[in-house]
Structure formats: structure tokens, C-alpha cells
Design a protein around this motif. Structure first.
Motif, PDB file in Angstrom:
ATOM      1  N   HIS A 214       5.220  -1.321   3.205  1.00 46.85           N
ATOM      2  CA  HIS A 214       4.452  -0.311   2.463  1.00 46.85           C
ATOM      3  C   HIS A 214       5.376   0.780   1.936  1.00 46.85           C
ATOM      4  CE1 HIS A 214       0.833  -2.203   3.806  1.00 46.85           C
ATOM      5  NE2 HIS A 214       1.147  -2.038   5.079  1.00 46.85           N
TER       6      HIS A 214
ATOM      7  N   PHE B 164       1.136   5.137   1.333  1.00 43.86           N
ATOM      8  CA  PHE B 164       0.634   6.005   2.399  1.00 43.86           C
ATOM      9  C   PHE B 164       1.023   7.458   2.149  1.00 43.86           C
ATOM     10  CE2 PHE B 164      -0.521   3.187   6.065  1.00 43.86           C
ATOM     11  CZ  PHE B 164      -0.328   1.981   5.427  1.00 43.86           C
TER      12      PHE B 164
ATOM     13  N   MET C  41       0.826  -1.204   0.000  1.00 45.60           N
ATOM     14  CA  MET C  41       0.000   0.000   0.000  1.00 45.60           C
ATOM     15  C   MET C  41       0.859   1.252   0.000  1.00 45.60           C
ATOM     16  SD  MET C  41      -3.094  -0.335   2.708  1.00 45.60           S
ATOM     17  CE  MET C  41      -4.468  -1.418   2.393  1.00 45.60           C
TER      18      MET C  41
ATOM     19  N   ILE D 237      -2.304  12.821  -1.372  1.00 47.56           N
ATOM     20  CA  ILE D 237      -3.564  12.192  -0.939  1.00 47.56           C
ATOM     21  C   ILE D 237      -4.215  11.470  -2.118  1.00 47.56           C
ATOM     22  CG2 ILE D 237      -5.929  12.624  -0.133  1.00 47.56           C
ATOM     23  CD1 ILE D 237      -4.811  14.991   1.497  1.00 47.56           C
ATOM     24  N   ALA D 238      -4.224  12.161  -3.279  1.00 52.06           N
ATOM     25  CA  ALA D 238      -4.892  11.599  -4.459  1.00 52.06           C
ATOM     26  C   ALA D 238      -4.204  10.321  -4.938  1.00 52.06           C
ATOM     27  CB  ALA D 238      -4.934  12.640  -5.573  1.00 52.06           C
ATOM     28  N   GLY D 239      -2.886  10.248  -4.726  1.00 49.04           N
ATOM     29  CA  GLY D 239      -2.144   9.099  -5.227  1.00 49.04           C
ATOM     30  C   GLY D 239      -1.951   7.979  -4.225  1.00 49.04           C
ATOM     31  N   ALA D 240      -2.448   8.168  -3.003  1.00 50.63           N
ATOM     32  CA  ALA D 240      -2.178   7.180  -1.948  1.00 50.63           C
ATOM     33  C   ALA D 240      -3.400   6.311  -1.658  1.00 50.63           C
ATOM     34  CB  ALA D 240      -1.750   7.906  -0.677  1.00 50.63           C
ATOM     35  N   ASP D 241      -3.140   5.129  -1.096  1.00 51.55           N
ATOM     36  CA  ASP D 241      -4.231   4.252  -0.659  1.00 51.55           C
ATOM     37  C   ASP D 241      -4.781   4.690   0.694  1.00 51.55           C
ATOM     38  OD1 ASP D 241      -3.960   2.275  -2.820  1.00 51.55           O
ATOM     39  OD2 ASP D 241      -1.977   1.984  -1.932  1.00 51.55           O
ATOM     40  N   ARG D 242      -3.919   5.301   1.498  1.00 54.52           N
ATOM     41  CA  ARG D 242      -4.339   5.762   2.820  1.00 54.52           C
ATOM     42  C   ARG D 242      -3.723   7.112   3.109  1.00 54.52           C
ATOM     43  NH1 ARG D 242      -6.896   2.003   2.169  1.00 54.52           N
ATOM     44  NH2 ARG D 242      -7.422   0.230   3.517  1.00 54.52           N
ATOM     45  N   PHE D 243      -4.511   7.962   3.784  1.00 56.55           N
ATOM     46  CA  PHE D 243      -3.993   9.245   4.252  1.00 56.55           C
ATOM     47  C   PHE D 243      -4.167   9.300   5.763  1.00 56.55           C
ATOM     48  CE2 PHE D 243      -5.059  13.613   5.634  1.00 56.55           C
ATOM     49  CZ  PHE D 243      -3.829  14.197   5.410  1.00 56.55           C
ATOM     50  N   ILE D 244      -3.105   9.672   6.459  1.00 60.29           N
ATOM     51  CA  ILE D 244      -3.194   9.784   7.916  1.00 60.29           C
ATOM     52  C   ILE D 244      -2.515  11.070   8.354  1.00 60.29           C
ATOM     53  CG2 ILE D 244      -1.106   8.340   8.218  1.00 60.29           C
ATOM     54  CD1 ILE D 244      -2.401   7.330  10.856  1.00 60.29           C
TER      55      ILE D 244
ATOM     56  N   LEU E  25       0.380  18.306  -1.206  1.00 55.73           N
ATOM     57  CA  LEU E  25      -0.391  17.536  -0.219  1.00 55.73           C
ATOM     58  C   LEU E  25      -1.544  16.831  -0.922  1.00 55.73           C
ATOM     59  CD1 LEU E  25      -1.344  16.705   2.658  1.00 55.73           C
ATOM     60  CD2 LEU E  25      -2.597  18.872   2.744  1.00 55.73           C
ATOM     61  N   ILE E  26      -2.245  17.590  -1.756  1.00 55.03           N
ATOM     62  CA  ILE E  26      -3.401  17.021  -2.452  1.00 55.03           C
ATOM     63  C   ILE E  26      -2.942  15.919  -3.412  1.00 55.03           C
ATOM     64  CG2 ILE E  26      -5.450  17.552  -3.835  1.00 55.03           C
ATOM     65  CD1 ILE E  26      -5.195  19.003  -1.028  1.00 55.03           C
ATOM     66  N   ASP E  27      -1.832  16.157  -4.089  1.00 53.18           N
ATOM     67  CA  ASP E  27      -1.260  15.163  -4.998  1.00 53.18           C
ATOM     68  C   ASP E  27      -0.943  13.859  -4.242  1.00 53.18           C
ATOM     69  OD1 ASP E  27       0.295  14.428  -7.543  1.00 53.18           O
ATOM     70  OD2 ASP E  27       1.824  14.260  -5.987  1.00 53.18           O
TER      71      ASP E  27
END
Lengths: 86, 130, 120
Positions: B32, B3, B1, B119-126, B115-117
């Protein structure tokens, strides 16, 4: 997929619990772990190093499950989204 | 995954950078990938290379630097948040005629779009808040 | 890259720190990047919505004005926690932005639909 709620302050816990679904997981980290020392009517997880650092090991009820960072990562794998309450 | 991680709290007035570091390390141990670690709000102070930590407390900045180099992910500091808090690179020092630059070389100054890039490219955002 | 459902969960009062304005800036950029952005004002975050703010009085950007840019960036899923509004005596006509009040159950459902939740 169920949501993982990450709570890092005691004051944010109630806001989290107000909207957490029954099958969501609630993980207390940092100062959020103080929230497990009082009665909470749902299952909670606590991050072990944050509990240990604060001397709370004997004050966390057995109903709260203590987890390490590897288990934290495993929770993130199985939950989406992750909501941070601070 | 994959992140995406964002950090919001400053070192020493919050545990965010430390918790995020331990989490990032465990994430990589589990096999990951990390798309990017984005430091926002007061967390931009994490990139200040001039901080001297007291003896018993590890400077988290060097550990972040090692981890990002080993696993090839970006330590991104938000430009708008960092300029006003005085965490600046050489370019900003020259542009705004400041006496020094203090951004750690392992960190990169980026815009919020990164940041948005992530988030958009990740399976999970934390996110690790203040 | 697919558009993600991103919820901004804004719980901080507008002038306690720069976090409120910075989080709104982040939401606006998410709008520019054509993500499916929702914003939920909750707890002290509902104070951001109050009409009549003038940040200039304390040499700050007016949070209410930044917030009013949201619809211009195609962010139209704007919500406020009904309980937080009631607890603070705020009526919808007191607000500078048109938001839909959500019950706790509706907030639970909103969160479940997200890929990512960004806090302030």
C-alpha cells in the motif's frame, strides 16, 4: 462495509462495545489488551506484540484471536471506517 | 490502497508513535501507499530531534525518518500543536526569537488542512490515539 | 477531490488537556475544506457542550466558544450521545449548542455511514 474498532485503553472498551455492530471487528491494542482478560460477550481480536510485552499470553482466553501487524493491515483493508477509542 | 495515518500520543507517555510506526511498516510491506502521517496533539513531540532514548528503547524518530525517505511519504507535524509544545523549525526559531530549533529534518511543519487533504485523498484513515 | 464523510468523535472533557480544543479546530478546518462533517459528543465529551464556561478563569480558550463556531463553518450535523447526557444529568437546555441526542443504535448507524472517524 463493517467498521473496525481500535481500542487502546481498558476504560474505552465499554463505550466501543455499546455501539459496535455484531459484524464489526474489535481490535484491542496497547493497554486495550487488558480488556481481553475479563469476560466479554463478543468476539475480540488482540494485537500479539502488545499481549506478549505485558506478559498476558496465558491470560487471554482462546476466544480472543491474536493477530500480528500484517493481519492488522489486512483488517484495515476490509473495514471502513476505522474508529479509535482511547 | 492509499492510507492516511494520524498519531495523537507523545512518545514515552503513550505507545501511539510506536504502534503507528509498526502499522505503517506493515502497510508498506503489503504494497500500500501512505499519503501522509500527521502528528497532532502531544504526538508532535515525536518530531523532537533532541530526544535521547535509553539504550534498550529504540528512538522511533530515526526509524520514521528512514521509512519516510525510502517510501517517499510526508511526516507532517501540525504547526499550531507543535509551536505551543516547543517543537519548532528554523523559521519559527527566527520568527519567535527562540534559542534553538529542534524539529528533525525528516519532518515538515504543516497546517491542519494537510490532515483533511490526506483524509480526503486516502482510501483509509486510521488514527493512533493517546 | 471528492468530499468525504468525516465524523469527529469527541469523548474528552473540555479542560483536561488541549485535545478538545485542538479536535474542534480540526473539525472547523474540515468544514472549510467542504467535507461532509458530523460531530458526535460522547462520554466526558458532552461536558464540552455545557453552557456558562469561562476558560479565562484558568487562562485557557473557552471550549464552549470554539464549539459554537461549528455551525458558522457549515457543520450542522451535531450530535450527542443520549446515554452520556443522561448519566451526567445534562438536559438539552443546559447546553450552549443545539445538538441532536442519539441513541446507541443511532450512533451505530452514524458511524457506519462514515469514510473516516477522527478522535480527540
Amino acid at each position: 462495509m463493517a467498521t473496525l474498532h481500535l481500542v487502546n485503553s481498558q476504560t474505552a472498551l465499554q463505550s466501543c462495545l455499546d455501539v459496535a455492530a455484531d459484524d464489526d471487528s474489535v481490535l484491542l491494542i496497547e493497554d486495550g489488551v487488558y480488556g481481553a482478560t475479563t469476560d466479554v460477550a463478543r468476539a475480540l481480536l488482540v494485537l500479539a506484540p502488545d499481549v506478549e510485552a505485558r506478559g498476558l499470553k496465558d491470560r487471554i482466553p482462546s476466544t480472543a484471536e491474536s493477530i500480528d501487524y500484517d493481519q492488522f493491515v489486512a483488517l484495515v483493508e476490509t473495514h471502513k471506517p476505522i474508529v479509535t477509542w482511547c | 490502497m492509499k492510507f492516511a495515518i494520524s498519531v495523537h500520543g507523545a512518545p514515552f507517555s503513550s505507545s501511539a508513535a510506536h504502534s503507528a510506526y509498526r502499522f505503517a511498516e506493515a502497510t508498506l510491506d503489503a504494497g500500500h501507499k501512505i499519503a501522509r502521517v500527521f502528528f497532532y496533539h502531544d504526538a508532535v513531540r515525536t518530531g523532537d530531534s533532541l530526544s535521547v532514548a535509553p539504550q534498550e528503547e529504540n528512538t522511533v524518530i530515526d526509524r520514521w525518518a528512514e521509512l519516510s525517505e525510502k517510501h517517499e511519504f510526508e511526516l507532517a507535524v501540525c504547526i499550531a500543536a507543535s509551536l505551543k509544545r516547543g517543537v519548532i523549525n528554523d523559521e519559527a526559531r527566527d520568527r519567535y526569537e527562540k534559542p534553538a530549533a529542534n524539529l528533525h529534518p525528516a519532518f515538515t511543519i504543516v497546517g491542519l488542512g494537510q490532515l483533511i487533504d490526506a483524509i480526503a485523498g486516502a482510501d483509509r484513515f486510521i488514527s493512533f490515539g493517546a | 477531490m471528492d468530499a468525504k464523510h468525516i465524523l469527529y468523535l469527541l469523548r474528552k472533557s473540555p479542560y483536561s488537556s488541549s485535545n478538545a480544543v485542538e479536535a474542534l479546530d480540526s473539525a472547523l478546518v474540515a468544514g472549510v475544506f467542504e467535507q461532509n462533517v458530523s460531530v458526535l459528543f460522547k462520554d466526558d465529551g458532552v461536558w464540552q457542550l455545557l453552557d456558562g464556561q469561562r476558560g479565562a478563569a484558568i487562562e485557557r480558550r473557552t471550549v464552549g466558544n470554539v464549539m459554537q463556531a461549528l455551525p458558522q463553518y457549515d457543520i450542522e450535523q451535531l450530535f450527542a450521545c443520549e446515554v452520556s447526557l443522561n448519566e451526567r444529568g445534562l438536559q438539552l437546555e443546559d447546553l450552549a449548542l443545539t445538538v441532536k441526542p442519539l441513541s446507541l443504535e443511532e450512533q451505530r448507524k452514524l458511524i457506519t455511514r462514515q469514510d473516516a472517524v477522527v478522535n480527540d
